[in-house]
Design an enzyme around this catalytic site. Structure first.
Site, PDB file in Angstrom:
ATOM      1  N   CYS A 183      45.054  98.544  16.661  1.00 39.26           N
ATOM      2  CA  CYS A 183      45.112  99.985  16.505  1.00 39.26           C
ATOM      3  C   CYS A 183      45.028 100.665  17.861  1.00 39.26           C
ATOM      4  O   CYS A 183      44.955 100.020  18.905  1.00 39.26           O
ATOM      5  CB  CYS A 183      43.956 100.473  15.628  1.00 39.26           C
ATOM      6  SG  CYS A 183      43.820  99.610  14.054  1.00 39.26           S
TER       7      CYS A 183
ATOM      8  N   ALA B  79      48.152  98.145  10.296  1.00 38.97           N
ATOM      9  CA  ALA B  79      47.469  97.444   9.209  1.00 38.97           C
ATOM     10  C   ALA B  79      47.815  95.962   9.248  1.00 38.97           C
ATOM     11  O   ALA B  79      48.984  95.581   9.145  1.00 38.97           O
ATOM     12  CB  ALA B  79      47.860  98.051   7.865  1.00 38.97           C
ATOM     13  N   ILE B  80      46.801  95.115   9.395  1.00 38.41           N
ATOM     14  CA  ILE B  80      46.971  93.667   9.481  1.00 38.41           C
ATOM     15  C   ILE B  80      46.198  92.963   8.366  1.00 38.41           C
ATOM     16  O   ILE B  80      46.715  92.069   7.709  1.00 38.41           O
ATOM     17  CB  ILE B  80      46.485  93.140  10.852  1.00 38.41           C
ATOM     18  CG1 ILE B  80      47.241  93.833  12.005  1.00 38.41           C
ATOM     19  CG2 ILE B  80      46.625  91.629  10.927  1.00 38.41           C
ATOM     20  CD1 ILE B  80      48.718  93.519  12.049  1.00 38.41           C
TER      21      ILE B  80
ATOM     22  N   ASN C 176      39.642  99.066  17.473  1.00 35.60           N
ATOM     23  CA  ASN C 176      40.943  98.468  17.739  1.00 35.60           C
ATOM     24  C   ASN C 176      40.745  96.975  17.904  1.00 35.60           C
ATOM     25  O   ASN C 176      40.005  96.549  18.789  1.00 35.60           O
ATOM     26  CB  ASN C 176      41.529  99.073  19.027  1.00 35.60           C
ATOM     27  CG  ASN C 176      42.683  98.269  19.593  1.00 35.60           C
ATOM     28  OD1 ASN C 176      43.405  97.590  18.869  1.00 35.60           O
ATOM     29  ND2 ASN C 176      42.859  98.348  20.905  1.00 35.60           N
TER      30      ASN C 176
ATOM     31  N   GLY D  28      50.059  81.722  24.021  1.00 38.53           N
ATOM     32  CA  GLY D  28      49.371  80.659  24.751  1.00 38.53           C
ATOM     33  C   GLY D  28      48.656  81.127  25.989  1.00 38.53           C
ATOM     34  O   GLY D  28      48.294  80.307  26.847  1.00 38.53           O
TER      35      GLY D  28
END
Length: 638
Positions: free
Chosen positions: A2, A51-52, A75, A374
């Protein structure tokens, strides 16, 4: 993932200003927004949501704790929030009425309510920048994750205290004066980035990784306390190193699998960047191993000879059986990113791998919302050439009497870079800029009195006090109070983990990915993985003249070495060639002596001399690119 912003005003906070701050961060969170303020205290938070986890309104922010005491705008991601919920429930701290949803925001907020901020962060595995209002104590807290994956700026505009994920939100405050900090410009010229706690503006700072800022009133002095330090981890783990290679491999394999199991959780599509190198291949191999389905991988290829590693990535993807996606980038597409950089990075930033990082983020975002990377492997496992080359060079050159060392350094500086590059190629090295680095290293060794000073001088693009920035002076920008007793290679890697990693690598990836609303996750920087890495002796990290030896052997379990065994090349584009060729008019305009003089920040003659050197074939790409990025940023501000 966020964007956050906020104001603690001496008087009443302006809700319209908060709304404008929120809107300018929309790229960091296009899925929703929220503004909250408390007129009695003068505090206000603004939030943009990507939104995750828990896509429902129950995950919206700013969020209030169940007991009403705490307000959080945050965030990031807490990967072990499920484990934290179980611990809260077992302790009898389930919120009254039960959980509102399954977001990590609610979990960390209730953990703070139960245990306090520092204790909750100590249990959290994740990346974050947060603002927390204590309604009971009328106190503001800001905090940043352990390694600095997520950004947070703060300072005062007039009588108000302000903070935000990006400077563009702070610039909206009517009392913001925009005075440029010449120390920051000098740092940019020297090391290509502006290191924390500096920002490009006077009076505005970056919160350092692993710290909590506490403020008792808008005009009071902030108190900043450290809750975690990789420096301390390295010092403590020196006392209890892992004994054998087999033990190190099993510990590292387990820690990375645990990290990836947490980071592979999302309610949206998720994939991974794959360059075909050791770090990204290791992460993708283990991600595929813990995943219940084919992993989506993403890479980009370039038309420029010597810069394209897409075939290597493709070979690794085919072996692992990933769902691989590859995008070919032409010169025009790569160069078209350059005018966007001042807005994307918000303050001058001059690591030119920002261009391919943006391009691969943009490509991946077409199909996924989260990408695993990575990053961090080089800093934890001695992956950069300098980690080995500088200590090796210093151990020999420091044996010479200082006058002889200085004379040798001066002589080395007169030998053409092409000759050094030819010698390096004979030794099997393919780094494009290696000749210049060899010449510079020999010259800097002649003027240094310690390995730390040698490293600092080597990283400085304008050494010997020759900074082109007027009135700023010079400094050791990445000077760290390293623990005593570190071996030379560990000194190098620890210094990079404390400075180069957060200020350059993580800043680069955050701004590039969030510009296209893509969340990136970094399994190597799970602090539990870092703690295992710190316990692995340097003899297992560096072997046979190569770094990341232990990672290579771990990857051998999953990928044939022939697919990944090649000299380190880096993630780069040929900006040095471009500014001599197709971008020369653009560069000449920004480096015009009159513009340099009018700006008043640079010694125009020093910059033009370096530019002439570059045009004549004596590579000065980084030094010139840093000036160009500042000039381009400055032009956009006017």
């Amino acid at each position: 993932m966020c964007g956050i912003a906020g104001i603690w005003a001496r008087s009443q906070v302006d809700p319209k200003l908060l709304a404008r701050m929120e809107r300018c961060l929309e790229h960091r969170g296009p899925d929703g927004s929220g503004v909250w303020s408390d007129p009695q205290s003068g505090i206000g938070f603004a939030h943009r949501r990507l939104a995750i986890v828990d896509l429902s309104p129950s995950g919206a922010q700013p969020m209030h704790s169940a007991d009403g005491r705490w307000v959080l705008s945050y965030n990031g991601e807490i990967y072990n929030h499920g484990e934290i919920r179980v611990e809260l429930e077992q302790a009898g701290r389930t919120p009254p009425g039960g959980w509102r949803g399954h977001s990590d925001t609610e979990t960390i907020l209730e953990a703070i309510a139960a245990w306090g901020l520092e204790a909750a962060l100590g249990k959290a595995v994740g990346m974050f920048a947060l603002s927390l209002w204590d309604r009971s104590e009328r106190r503001l807290h800001l905090a940043r994750d352990r390694f600095g994956e997520k950004p947070l700026y703060y300072g005062r505009c007039g009588a108000d205290f302000v903070f935000a994920s990006e400077l563009k939100a702070i610039r909206l405050h009517p009392a913001f004066d925009g005075a440029i900090d010449r120390r920051a410009v000098a740092a940019l010229a020297a090391i290509a980035v502006i290191p924390a706690p500096l920002s490009i503006y006077q009076g505005i700072a970056k919160l350092e990784p692993g710290t909590i800022l506490t403020l008792d009133a808008p005009g009071s002095e902030p108190r900043v306390a450290r809750y975690w330090s990789y420096r301390d981890v390295v010092r403590e783990d020196l006392r209890a190193p892992i004994a054998t290679e087999a033990e190190a491999l099993d510990a590292l394999d387990g820690a990375l699998r645990r990290s990836l199991a947490g980071q592979a959780v999302a309610d949206v599509p998720i994939g991974a960047f794959l360059s075909g190198g050791i770090d990204s291949s290791t992460i993708v191999a283990l991600y595929q191993a813990v995943s219940g389905s084919r992993v989506s991988t993403f890479s980009i290829g370039f038309d420029e000879s010597g810069y394209d590693e897409s075939a290597d990535a493709r070979a690794v993807a085919q072996h692992l059986g990933t769902d691989h996606h590859e995008h070919r980038v032409g010169v025009a597409e790569a160069q078209a990113v350059i005018p966007l950089l001042p807005a994307i990075y918000d303050e001058p930033f001059a690591d030119s791998s920002q261009i391919p990082t943006y391009l691969v983020s943009q490509f991946a975002r077409r199909q996924v919302t989260v990408a695993i990377t990575g990053d961090g492997g080089d800093e934890l496992f001695a992956g950069y050439n300098r980690h080995r080359a500088l200590p090796a060079a210093w151990s020999r050159l420091s044996l010479l009497p200082p006058p002889l060392r200085r004379a040798g350094g001066e002589l080395a500086g007169r030998i053409p870079e092409a000759a050094w590059s030819a010698l390096a190629r004979l030794g099997g090295q393919r780094r494009r800029d290696l000749g210049g680095k060899i010449a510079k290293g020999l010259a800097m060794a002649g003027r240094s009195t310690s390995l730390d000073q040698f490293r600092s001088a080597f990283l400085d693009e304008w050494p010997r006090g020759r900074s082109p920035v007027l009135g700023a002076g010079t400094a050791d920008w990445w000077s760290h109070n390293l623990p005593a007793g570190l071996d030379p290679i560990t000194r190098m890697t620890t210094a990079d983990a404390l400075g180069y990693l957060p200020d350059d690598i993580l800043a680069k990836v955050d701004r590039a990915s969030m510009a296209v609303s893509l969340e990136t996750r970094v399994p190597f920087l799970d602090h539990r993985v870092a703690e295992v890495a710190a316990q692995i002796p340097v003899g297992l990290k560096v072997a046979g003249g190569e770094g990341k030896a232990i990672l290579r052997k771990l990857l051998d379990r999953y990928v044939p070495r022939r697919l990944v065994e090649r000299p380190k090349a880096g993630f780069a584009v040929p900006v040095g060639q471009w500014i001599r060729g197709p971008l020369r008019d653009w560069a000449e305009d920004l480096l015009d002596p009159r513009k340099l003089a009018q700006g008043g920040y640079f010694d125009a003659r020093a910059v033009r001399d370096r530019w002439t050197d570059h045009l004549s074939g004596r590579d000065s790409t980084q030094a010139i690119w840093s000036v160009l990025m500042f000039q381009a940023w400055l032009a956009e501000q006017s």
